[in-house]
Design an enzyme around this catalytic site. Structure first.
Site, PDB file in Angstrom:
ATOM      1  N   HIS A  17       0.843  -1.205   0.000  1.00 28.61           N
ATOM      2  CA  HIS A  17       0.000   0.000   0.000  1.00 28.61           C
ATOM      3  C   HIS A  17       0.879   1.257   0.000  1.00 28.61           C
ATOM      4  O   HIS A  17       0.630   2.205  -0.744  1.00 28.61           O
ATOM      5  CB  HIS A  17      -0.881   0.055   1.264  1.00 28.61           C
ATOM      6  CG  HIS A  17      -1.958  -0.987   1.326  1.00 28.61           C
ATOM      7  ND1 HIS A  17      -2.211  -1.729   2.456  1.00 28.61           N
ATOM      8  CD2 HIS A  17      -2.869  -1.393   0.410  1.00 28.61           C
ATOM      9  CE1 HIS A  17      -3.229  -2.546   2.230  1.00 28.61           C
ATOM     10  NE2 HIS A  17      -3.641  -2.369   0.998  1.00 28.61           N
ATOM     11  N   LYS A  41     -18.255  -5.685   9.682  1.00 27.48           N
ATOM     12  CA  LYS A  41     -17.076  -6.541   9.903  1.00 27.48           C
ATOM     13  C   LYS A  41     -16.342  -6.094  11.159  1.00 27.48           C
ATOM     14  O   LYS A  41     -16.326  -4.902  11.470  1.00 27.48           O
ATOM     15  CB  LYS A  41     -16.103  -6.405   8.732  1.00 27.48           C
ATOM     16  CG  LYS A  41     -16.367  -7.353   7.604  1.00 27.48           C
ATOM     17  CD  LYS A  41     -15.188  -7.326   6.648  1.00 27.48           C
ATOM     18  CE  LYS A  41     -15.427  -8.181   5.414  1.00 27.48           C
ATOM     19  NZ  LYS A  41     -14.368  -7.955   4.423  1.00 27.48           N
ATOM     20  N   ARG A  90      -1.849  -6.445  -8.114  1.00 25.77           N
ATOM     21  CA  ARG A  90      -0.724  -7.330  -7.792  1.00 25.77           C
ATOM     22  C   ARG A  90      -0.517  -8.424  -8.823  1.00 25.77           C
ATOM     23  O   ARG A  90       0.575  -8.706  -9.245  1.00 25.77           O
ATOM     24  CB  ARG A  90      -0.934  -7.989  -6.424  1.00 25.77           C
ATOM     25  CG  ARG A  90      -0.645  -7.066  -5.268  1.00 25.77           C
ATOM     26  CD  ARG A  90      -1.143  -7.662  -4.009  1.00 25.77           C
ATOM     27  NE  ARG A  90      -2.566  -7.955  -4.171  1.00 25.77           N
ATOM     28  CZ  ARG A  90      -3.393  -8.208  -3.187  1.00 25.77           C
ATOM     29  NH1 ARG A  90      -2.961  -8.259  -1.962  1.00 25.77           N
ATOM     30  NH2 ARG A  90      -4.666  -8.447  -3.410  1.00 25.77           N
ATOM     31  N   SER A 128      -3.389  -7.787   2.847  1.00 22.61           N
ATOM     32  CA  SER A 128      -3.827  -7.587   4.229  1.00 22.61           C
ATOM     33  C   SER A 128      -4.455  -8.869   4.780  1.00 22.61           C
ATOM     34  O   SER A 128      -4.334  -9.178   5.963  1.00 22.61           O
ATOM     35  CB  SER A 128      -4.842  -6.442   4.316  1.00 22.61           C
ATOM     36  OG  SER A 128      -4.218  -5.236   3.960  1.00 22.61           O
TER      37      SER A 128
END
Ligand code: PNS
Length: 169
Positions: A17, A41, A90, A128
């Protein structure tokens, strides 16, 4: 003034990031790192903790600021008159999701443009989700997250394999 928004969960922020933020900050006059607040969440780090970690990690970048938003990204962007979204890619596995999100966001808010940066190959394996799993089982995250995030993880989840890590999902 060209302002881009780099949205994400950043739970927690990784070196991948940070690399996108550093490169993005050179491309735009201002870069807003926008943390998604998802009330359905339980995050590993609260919004405030995530904000503090990002703010501290980007303090060398003058044109970067940190905000948070709830609900749809396009609503937040429209409200603030933001027009550019920055995302990192990615691998091929990311492409489908990013393409779908970019297309949906463009459909909902045609004035936006989504700018994708290829992740630095050094960080291409970091996510993450994997970081949270490594935190949960007490693995070493050195070189995968910024220095301050590393310290915060060790402060908050330093004791491994006990009930203190049960909040990590
Ligand atoms: O860190 P992530 O999980 O890759 O970030 C995903 C994020 C926050 C960019 C995306 O889930 C999002 O924009 N969520 C806000 C809700 C929304 O706008 N959903 C529709 C996206 S097409």
């Amino acid at each position: 003034m060209r302002i881009a928004v780099y949205p994400g969960s950043f739970d927690p922020m990784t070196k991948g990031h940070l690399d996108i933020i550093e490169r993005g900050s050179k491309m735009f006059d201002k870069l807003v790192v926008a943390i998604l607040v998802n009330s359905s969440k339980t995050p590993c780090f609260t919004t405030l903790e995530r904000m503090e970690m990002i703010e501290e990690s980007v303090k060398h970048l003058e044109n970067v600021q940190v905000e948070h938003f709830e609900g749809l990204l396009v609503h937040y962007m429209e409200k603030n008159n933001y027009k550019y979204v920055l995302r990192g890619l990615r691998a091929l596995a990311d492409f489908e999701n990013e393409f779908q999100m970019a297309s949906m966001n463009k459909k909902l808010y045609p004035e936006i443009e989504v700018v994708i940066l290829m992740t630095n190959i050094k960080y291409s394996f970091i996510s993450s989700t994997l970081i949270r799993e490594i935190i949960k089982f007490g693995g070493d995250l050195k070189d995968m997250v910024p220095e301050l995030v590393y310290k915060k993880i060790n402060q908050k989840y330093g004791r491994v394999n006990d009930e203190d890590n049960s909040a990590v999902k």
